[in-house]
Design a protein around this motif. Structure first.
Motif, mmCIF file in Angstrom:
data_model
loop_
_atom_site.group_PDB
_atom_site.id
_atom_site.type_symbol
_atom_site.label_atom_id
_atom_site.label_comp_id
_atom_site.label_asym_id
_atom_site.label_seq_id
_atom_site.Cartn_x
_atom_site.Cartn_y
_atom_site.Cartn_z
ATOM 1 N N ARG A 101 11.911 8.756 23.797
ATOM 2 C CA ARG A 101 12.625 9.120 22.588
ATOM 3 C C ARG A 101 12.818 10.634 22.557
ATOM 4 O O ARG A 101 12.015 11.394 23.113
ATOM 5 N N VAL A 102 13.899 11.045 21.915
ATOM 6 C CA VAL A 102 14.261 12.452 21.815
ATOM 7 C C VAL A 102 14.839 12.681 20.435
ATOM 8 O O VAL A 102 15.530 11.810 19.875
ATOM 9 N N SER A 103 14.579 13.842 19.856
ATOM 10 C CA SER A 103 15.068 14.172 18.526
ATOM 11 C C SER A 103 15.805 15.499 18.542
ATOM 12 O O SER A 103 15.527 16.375 19.383
ATOM 13 N N ALA A 104 16.755 15.628 17.607
ATOM 14 C CA ALA A 104 17.534 16.867 17.421
ATOM 15 C C ALA A 104 18.150 17.329 18.734
ATOM 16 O O ALA A 104 18.045 18.506 19.115
ATOM 17 N N LEU A 105 18.812 16.413 19.424
ATOM 18 C CA LEU A 105 19.467 16.743 20.692
ATOM 19 C C LEU A 105 20.801 17.429 20.422
ATOM 20 O O LEU A 105 21.594 16.976 19.583
ATOM 21 N N SER A 106 21.043 18.522 21.111
ATOM 22 C CA SER A 106 22.279 19.277 20.947
ATOM 23 C C SER A 106 22.780 19.701 22.312
ATOM 24 O O SER A 106 22.035 20.306 23.102
ATOM 25 N N VAL A 107 24.045 19.382 22.607
ATOM 26 C CA VAL A 107 24.666 19.708 23.889
ATOM 27 C C VAL A 107 25.990 20.406 23.616
ATOM 28 O O VAL A 107 26.776 19.941 22.771
ATOM 29 N N SER A 108 26.241 21.511 24.290
ATOM 30 C CA SER A 108 27.508 22.225 24.133
ATOM 31 C C SER A 108 27.941 22.792 25.478
ATOM 32 O O SER A 108 27.100 23.172 26.309
ATOM 33 N N LEU A 109 29.233 22.837 25.659
ATOM 34 C CA LEU A 109 29.832 23.376 26.883
ATOM 35 C C LEU A 109 31.091 24.140 26.482
ATOM 36 O O LEU A 109 31.985 23.576 25.844
ATOM 37 N N ARG A 110 31.162 25.393 26.834
ATOM 38 C CA ARG A 110 32.308 26.222 26.467
ATOM 39 C C ARG A 110 32.646 27.167 27.608
ATOM 40 O O ARG A 110 31.800 27.473 28.468
#
Length: 508
Positions: A101-110
């Motif tokens: 389990r994982v919480s508060a996952l954030s992924v961004s690519l710019r």
């Protein structure tokens, strides 16, 4: 139908609160501003009763893509994903083999474009001056990442993969057979000449494929992945700019950062999660940062040719987050041995109970802080049934905990510099030189236990995991998949391929 029942029996797939939004602004001058967002309140998939089963639950998913382009300015593209919580469990033959389990996952690519319109030639080349810079930045962050495995996890995952592969292959063949039987048989058979033409075409395609593979392999041996991408950006015309990119000197690079508050891994010393002892690997505030830059410079050996200068840095840190960049004088990573004191193994149903059982005695994992989806659902049901019910707090298990290793706040910094000549080096020639520097910083002492039994336990645990995987490969009649020497080269190729795709998007 019988095969599908043996593989999976999906009992429910529930999706709720689907939302989408978007806005688009386009002008005749070339202005473009587009934003698309897709959100999902939650989704759950439950499969039980078959050989392969499990549960997957997602909560509060938000995805977006933003494209901003204006005449006379550099383009800006961003893709992101946010996830409140993810819980999943995989079962093989009715027994849990993997829980995570994982919480508060954030992924961004710019992407980031910095272009200077000053024209330069090779004669006026200055290393500190950069006519254009194209960067790609990736960021992956999370709050808590927790994982539970046993000795048979890898073996069972392989068995599940081959079972599913066999199942879907049979389904595809049977579907293909059904569709072929529905086709009319009035079409004449292909002539012998057409068959020869198709044969020659297949042979030419196979030869070209082998040639391309050999060239890629030759480049991969010397890690020459930036030459093709740098050739694509040389003189590139962007729709938002009136002048092209310089023919040489453009800097390509980017960053990839992975950071979180906790990483927790429980490895049970047995074939399932009912083993009497297990090892806990815990990291607090880990951060991995990778940065790379590549630039063409005039060759020192051949005239009118360009070498490629590549600089790469890799930084790993514990307890050096932005919130408190100074050292913290307590353990930020531990390796512990836990032993169950009660005789009978646990009989838990939910993931929250299992993770609390495995990590409750840990000092840095904070397992109860996780926003468990099962706990929220059960609490809401209890409130609907009776307002007078007291909260069912999980009891702390009676485990014996022994710390084997403990690490303080630290930072590891690796930097490499590589000058690649314009010509691919031959096997008999001298190998290119890669300058490396490695710096370590420890803010406190390292704790190591003096109990030899703890070391033997950790050795037996790791050895049993490796032997179990090799045993399954032997039963399946396949060789163990060892990491190939080209793994790092393939990763670098994918990194360079991202720039190629980004350049094509921006060019359009």
């Amino acid at each position: 139908m019988k095969e599908s029942e043996e593989q999976e029996k999906p009992e429910g797939w529930l999706t709720k609160d689907f939302k989408s939004e978007g806005r688009l602004s386009i002008g005749s001058t070339g202005h473009k501003n587009m934003y698309i967002g897709v959100a999902l309140g939650g989704s759950s998939l439950d499969a039980k009763g078959g050989i392969v089963g499990g549960t997957i639950e997602l909560s509060k998913i938000d995805t977006f893509i933003h494209i901003h382009e204006d005449p006379g300015t550099e383009p800006d593209h961003t893709v992101g994903l946010k996830l409140f919580a993810l819980e999943f469990r995989l079962d093989y033959m009715g027994t849990g083999v993997l829980m995570s389990r994982v919480s508060a996952l954030s992924v961004s690519l710019r992407d980031e474009w910095k272009i200077n319109c000053v024209k330069k030639t090779l004669d006026s080349f200055i290393p500190t001056r950069r006519p254009a810079m194209i960067f790609m930045h990736g960021d992956l962050g999370w709050d808590q990442l927790q994982l539970m495995i046993s000795k048979s996890t890898t073996a069972d995952l392989l068995k599940m993969f081959y079972k599913l592969d066999e199942f879907f292959s049979q389904q595809f063949k049977s579907s293909k057979r059904v569709f072929s039987s529905l086709q009319p048989r009035t079409h004449p058979r292909a002539s012998f000449g057409k068959k020869q033409t198709r044969t020659r075409k297949k042979n030419s395609e196979s030869r070209s494929g082998r040639t391309w593979a050999s060239s890629v392999l030759q480049d991969a041996r010397h890690h020459r992945h930036w030459q093709r991408v740098l050739a694509q950006v040389a003189g590139l015309h962007l729709s938002t700019l009136s002048f092209p990119l310089p023919t040489s000197g453009t800097v390509l690079g980017g960053t990839m950062e992975l950071h979180g508050n906790n990483i927790s891994l429980a490895c049970f010393h047995g074939i399932n999660f009912k083993s009497k002892s297990w090892a806990l690997f815990s990291l607090k505030e880990p951060c991995i940062s990778f940065a790379t830059e590549a630039q063409e410079i005039p060759s020192t050996e051949a005239n009118e040719q360009l070498d490629v200068h590549v600089v790469q840095t890799l930084t790993f840190s514990l307890g050096m987050m932005a919130d408190h960049p100074h050292a913290q004088h307590h353990s930020m990573a531990t390796v512990c041995r836990l032993s169950r004191n009660v005789l009978f193994p646990p009989q838990f149903r939910t993931l929250q109970e299992w993770f609390h059982y495995a990590f409750a005695n840990s000092e840095i994992d904070a397992v109860d802080r996780f926003p468990s989806l099962e706990r929220e659902r059960s609490e809401s049901c209890d409130q609907q049934r009776s307002r007078s019910n007291t909260s069912n707090k999980l009891q702390d298990p009676n485990h014996t905990r022994e710390v084997i290793f403990a690490l303080p706040s630290l930072q590891l910094h690796l930097k490499t510099e590589h000058l690649q000549a314009a010509k691919t080096p031959d096997v008999v020639e001298l190998k290119p030189t890669v300058d490396c520097s490695f710096i370590t910083e420890f803010e406190d002492h390292i704790f190591v236990t003096v109990d030899a039994e703890a070391f033997f336990f950790l050795h037996d645990l790791i050895t049993s995991y490796v032997k179990e995987k090799e045993r399954v490969y032997t039963e399946l009649g396949q060789k163990p998949m060892s990491p190939a020497p080209l793994v790092a080269a393939v990763v670098a190729q994918k990194w360079a391929g991202l720039f190629g795709a980004m350049i094509l998007i921006a060019d359009e």
